[in-house]
Scaffold this motif. Sequence first.
Motif: not given
Length: 117
Positions: A28-49
């Motif tokens: 849960d903390n990881g998901k919260q801290k990773a929120a800034v990563c979502f723009a590039c890497h996707g909310a589930d880590g499956n980047a589309v670009d």
Amino acid sequence: MKRALTLLSFGAVLAFASTQLLAAANLDNGKQKAAVCFACHGADGNAVDPQYPRLAGQYNEYIQQALHEYKTGQRSNPIMKGFVGTLSDQDIEDIAAFFSSQPTKLDTLEGHIQGDK
């Protein structure tokens, strides 16, 4: 027989150690801290670009190592260095646990390797 018992014991120790490593991380903390990563890497880590790596399903230790290398400058990327610069070791463990726990949507490398057309 002795060798089999030794291997079984070694396997049990490895299983216990890996469980302890995962238990130390907080998804849960990881998901919260990773929120800034979502723009590039996707909310589930499956980047589309294709210019951004897919993190979902990657090895936990690999993600941790990469983040530490961006933080120390061993990997050179000013954007990533800025993002990881304020992360603690625990933040990195949590983020890596979150992304590694996500199911990957990458079923083939076709079209995902630089230079593919």
